[in-house]
Design an enzyme around this catalytic site. Structure first.
Site, short mmCIF file in Angstrom:
data_model
loop_
_atom_site.label_atom_id
_atom_site.label_comp_id
_atom_site.label_asym_id
_atom_site.label_seq_id
_atom_site.Cartn_x
_atom_site.Cartn_y
_atom_site.Cartn_z
N SER A 177 22.71 20.25 17.52
CA SER A 177 23.36 21.23 18.51
C SER A 177 23.20 22.76 18.59
CB SER A 177 24.71 21.08 18.53
OG SER A 177 25.34 20.44 18.91
N ARG A 229 33.59 23.81 12.24
CA ARG A 229 32.12 24.16 11.67
C ARG A 229 31.92 25.48 10.83
NH1 ARG A 229 32.61 20.66 13.04
NH2 ARG A 229 32.93 19.32 14.55
N GLU A 255 24.85 27.33 16.40
CA GLU A 255 25.34 26.89 15.12
C GLU A 255 24.30 27.17 14.09
OE1 GLU A 255 26.44 22.58 15.90
OE2 GLU A 255 25.00 22.49 13.83
#
Ligand SMILES: Cc1cc2nc3c(=O)[nH]c(=O)nc-3n(C[C@H](O)[C@H](O)[C@H](O)COP(=O)(O)OP(=O)(O)OC[C@H]3O[C@@H](n4cnc5c(N)ncnc54)[C@H](O)[C@@H]3O)c2cc1C
Length: 336
Positions: free
Chosen positions: A228, A150, A327
């Site tokens: 998320s 990520r 995130e």
């Protein structure tokens, strides 16, 4: 999330020249430049953004055969899921597990978008960018992008240096779909599909995502989220031992990441720190279907989202000694 204030300056860029002009305009005034894709992974502060926001509206998709593969180049403003849908319809393997992820093509290299065992780092071969450092348009290879879990050079290495203009993905015509996740295997087995096609996998991924409120659905009460909110933490052996001691549960989910590192489940840690799905302070709650998603309801403000995120982080840190990483990207306001 449907929260946040206005941009001080705003331009929608339909072509590369406008992106370049916007960046130079901001630089000449000493203003920050903020690049907006679909806005699905951004939390804008209530007071707004003191910057020039450039919305990436570049469109166009082309493909070419390349030694048994097909290289698809999509402009940064193309809707991501339409590209995945088209690849699957053409029988090109490589993106099928990334079905249903909101946002635009240009953001996919930013956080190396991933789901269900696939991530774009596996297929990206080139990223065409405006490099604000050298004031030129250049094409970066995948190796130049610094992809990680990520993250990428664009997100953590040199944030704000590059504006993504287009992305090239190398796909496999007639390739078999990736089925690497238990959820996906279960859904396919329930539908009695032993040899799934790309379309079967896309259908399963969309169904699983819908059940977790992880596709954009205007009828879903959990729809105002950015997916998320926290990354799954990756810890070393010493940290793992500390978390295990605090957890007192041999069933704690974990996945080996190589080099002595282990990935933990942020959702599990959040639940064990005392947070429950569907609950939260007033207008923001955890999703009723996913403990990693913070959901906004009527009257929610960005400040509520930030305060709840800070509370979650604080309680997980106090209970397990693990500091969760956010995130989404926060625009404006003080750090969480
Ligand atoms: C319901 C839901 C489910 C999700 N599920 C997943 C998932 O399974 N996996 C996953 O990885 N993500 C997931 N996400 C997060 C999100 O969809 C992705 O991060 C997506 O790539 C963001 O795209 P966007 O165009 O909306 O980017 P934005 O939110 O507009 O921007 C995100 C960041 O990228 C930067 N950026 C955007 N475009 C460019 C560009 N052209 N050049 C330079 N910088 C740029 C922005 O400045 C910002 O920092 C989910 C989000 C939601 C709402």
């Amino acid at each position: 999330m449907g929260v946040g204030g206005p941009a001080r300056f705003f331009v929608a860029a339909m072509d590369e020249a406008t992106v370049v002009a916007a960046a130079r305009w901001a630089d000449s005034r000493g203003l920050p430049l903020r690049v907006l894709g679909g806005g699905s992974n951004i939390v804008v502060a209530d007071e707004g953004v003191e910057a020039l926001v450039v919305q990436i509206a570049l469109r166009g998709i082309s493909s070419r055969n390349a030694g048994g593969a097909v290289e698809v180049t999509a402009a940064a403003g193309e809707p991501w899921d339409s590209l995945v849908e088209e690849a699957v319809a053409n029988g090109w393997a490589g993106l099928e597990c990334l079905s249903g992820i909101p946002g635009l093509v240009g953001a996919t290299p930013l956080q190396n978008v991933g789901a269900y065992g696939q991530e774009v780092a596996q297929t990206v071969t080139a990223v065409r960018v405006f490099d604000r450092g050298s004031d030129t348009i250049v094409t970066l290879s995948a190796a130049d992008c610094g992809f990680g879990y990520r993250t990428s050079r664009f997100k953590s290495g040199e944030p704000d240096r590059f504006v993504v203009l287009s992305v090239t993905y190398r796909l496999v015509p007639g390739g078999t779909p990736a089925v690497r996740y238990a959820d996906l295997e279960r859904d396919l087995a329930a539908r009695e599909i032993a040899r799934p096609s790309l379309s079967d996998v896309r259908r399963s991924v969309l169904a699983i995502r819908r059940a977790k409120s992880m596709v954009l659905d205007p009828a879903d009460d959990n729809r105002r989220s950015c997916g998320s909110f926290f990354l799954n933490p990756i810890v070393n052996a010493v940290q793992l031992a500390q978390v295990e001691r605090a957890a007192e549960d041999p069933g704690m989910p974990r996945w080996p990441e190589g080099e002595g590192r282990t990935k933990l489940s942020a959702a599990w840690l959040i639940e064990r720190a005392g947070f429950r799905r569907g609950e939260g302070p007033g207008p923001v709650t955890l999703s009723t279907r996913h403990s990693l998603a913070i959901v906004c309801h009527g009257g929610a403000r960005a400040a509520d989202v930030r305060a709840f995120a800070a509370e979650i982080r604080g309680r997980v840190a106090a209970r397990f000694g693990v500091r969760l990483v956010l995130e989404p990207v926060l625009w404006g306001g003080s750090p969480v």
